[in-house]
Design an enzyme around this catalytic site. Structure first.
Site, PDB file in Angstrom:
ATOM      1  N   HIS A 121       0.742  -1.171  -0.107  1.00  0.00           N
ATOM      2  CA  HIS A 121       0.022  -0.008   0.001  1.00  0.00           C
ATOM      3  C   HIS A 121       0.875   1.219   0.110  1.00  0.00           C
ATOM      4  O   HIS A 121       0.177   2.364  -0.347  1.00  0.00           O
ATOM      5  CB  HIS A 121      -1.044   0.080   1.262  1.00  0.00           C
ATOM      6  CG  HIS A 121      -0.287   0.075   2.499  1.00  0.00           C
ATOM      7  ND1 HIS A 121       0.263  -1.023   3.267  1.00  0.00           N
ATOM      8  CD2 HIS A 121      -0.076   1.103   3.253  1.00  0.00           C
ATOM      9  CE1 HIS A 121       0.596  -0.465   4.251  1.00  0.00           C
ATOM     10  NE2 HIS A 121       0.814   0.769   4.548  1.00  0.00           N
ATOM     11  N   HIS A 186       3.185  10.398  12.016  1.00  0.00           N
ATOM     12  CA  HIS A 186       2.724   9.213  13.057  1.00  0.00           C
ATOM     13  C   HIS A 186       3.977   8.149  13.714  1.00  0.00           C
ATOM     14  O   HIS A 186       5.028   8.439  13.052  1.00  0.00           O
ATOM     15  CB  HIS A 186       1.817   8.389  11.917  1.00  0.00           C
ATOM     16  CG  HIS A 186       2.406   7.708  10.972  1.00  0.00           C
ATOM     17  ND1 HIS A 186       2.893   8.403   9.689  1.00  0.00           N
ATOM     18  CD2 HIS A 186       2.507   6.351  10.482  1.00  0.00           C
ATOM     19  CE1 HIS A 186       3.478   7.837   8.830  1.00  0.00           C
ATOM     20  NE2 HIS A 186       3.015   6.470   9.217  1.00  0.00           N
TER      21      HIS A 186
END
Length: 333
Positions: A121, A186
């Site tokens: 991804h 993140h």
């Protein structure tokens, strides 16, 4: 002479596909999705003949047995299809990809090549949401952002600059779009240094990264459980300052940061911002247009989308800068 006609930066998260029903910040999620669609329309309007996708690999196609700093897919490209992302062979332009890799090496950026590259991804999320049904060939450019030692941010800037020169030297008149997939800030629930896992979960992940080639299925369930159970850690002030610098054409300044410095202000997942620096450098650091910023704890990530259009750069660079902003690097701007 080929030319780069557009740059796009976009965050990715498989949780967008699998956990939409658990979203609490619905307006943020919808704004991010809408910004991806707006960026896809900009890509379509640019009429690309090929799209270079600068992205990461989450130990799905590259493993700790061999992790180059930079890898170009020059032949078959196969998407894993995890978590609802595209699966199977992707449309490619091997002639362009091989010429690009050869020119990058001649310019001093020693990229590895893969004649059969498996992407996850880190690349296919962009294919899903930014290319959709456009049917444009892709050239994956994978940047190592997880297995230390990582390429320096300055080296990533040099890669982007050499990418721009390489495109201009490739025969033909291809219109090229460069997409950066990854970031913003993140913190991922895995070791910042694979050689120093801190608990059983981190040790399990390192084992998967080392031995997962050809037998990833036996690791995947627990890996997914570890990711989904992670506590969100996002740095919105950093993200907003980064996008502000993108809008002002100032991303080159991040090349002076070290890996540890970037992790301190953006998390270990923030190392993916190397892909944005490659893209921005390939566009000559022209001022860009942030389309959205959506801090999404449900997806563990500060989600952003931005467009860099070289045809707009000269006009935007003449605009005055704000008098004051947060400076994630410290010191005066």
């Amino acid at each position: 002479m080929s030319e780069i006609v557009l740059g796009v930066g976009a965050s990715h998260s498989t949780l967008m596909n699998t956990h939409w029903h658990r979203v609490v910040h619905t307006e943020r999620a919808e704004a991010f999705r809408d910004a991806l669609d707006a960026a896809r329309r900009r890509v379509a309007l640019a009429r690309p003949d090929v799209v270079v996708i600068v992205g990461s690999n989450h130990f799905r196609g590259l493993w700790l047995d061999l992790v180059p700093a930079f890898t170009v897919g020059v032949g078959e490209v196969v998407a894993m299809g995890e978590a609802g992302t595209p699966k199977g062979p992707q449309r490619t332009d091997p002639e362009f990809a091989r010429a690009l890799a050869a020119d990058l090496v001649e310019a001093g950026t020693e990229v590895a090549i893969s004649a059969r590259l498996q992407i996850d991804h880190g690349q296919s999320h962009a294919i899903q949401y930014l290319l959709g049904d456009l049917g444009v060939p892709v050239v994956p450019l994978v940047v190592n952002v997880f297995a230390r030692p990582l390429p320096t941010l300055a080296r990533c800037v040099q890669l982007g600059e050499n990418l721009a020169e390489a495109v201009r030297r490739i025969a033909g008149d291809r219109r090229v779009v460069v997409v950066a997939s990854g970031g913003l800030s993140h913190r991922l629930p895995w070791p910042s240094d694979w050689a120093d896992p801190q608990d059983d979960d981190e040790a399990f992940l390192v084992d998967a990264w080392t031995n997962g080639r050809g037998e990833w299925e036996r690791y995947d369930r627990r890996r997914r459980e570890i990711i989904v159970a992670a506590r969100p850690t996002i740095f919105p002030e950093f993200d907003r300052a980064f996008l502000d610098d993108l809008a002002g054409g100032r991303l080159r300044r991040y090349a002076s940061m070290t890996t540890d410095e970037l992790e301190a202000v953006a998390g270990n997942g923030g190392q993916e911002l190397r892909t944005w620096l490659v893209m921005a450098a390939a566009l000559g650091f022209v001022p860009g247009t942030p389309l959205v910023y959506a801090p999404m704890p449900e997806w563990l990530t500060g989600m952003g989308v931005a467009v860099l259009d070289p045809s707009e750069g000269d006009q935007r660079s003449a605009s005055p800068e704000p008098e004051s902003r947060l400076d994630p690097l410290g010191g005066d701007r």
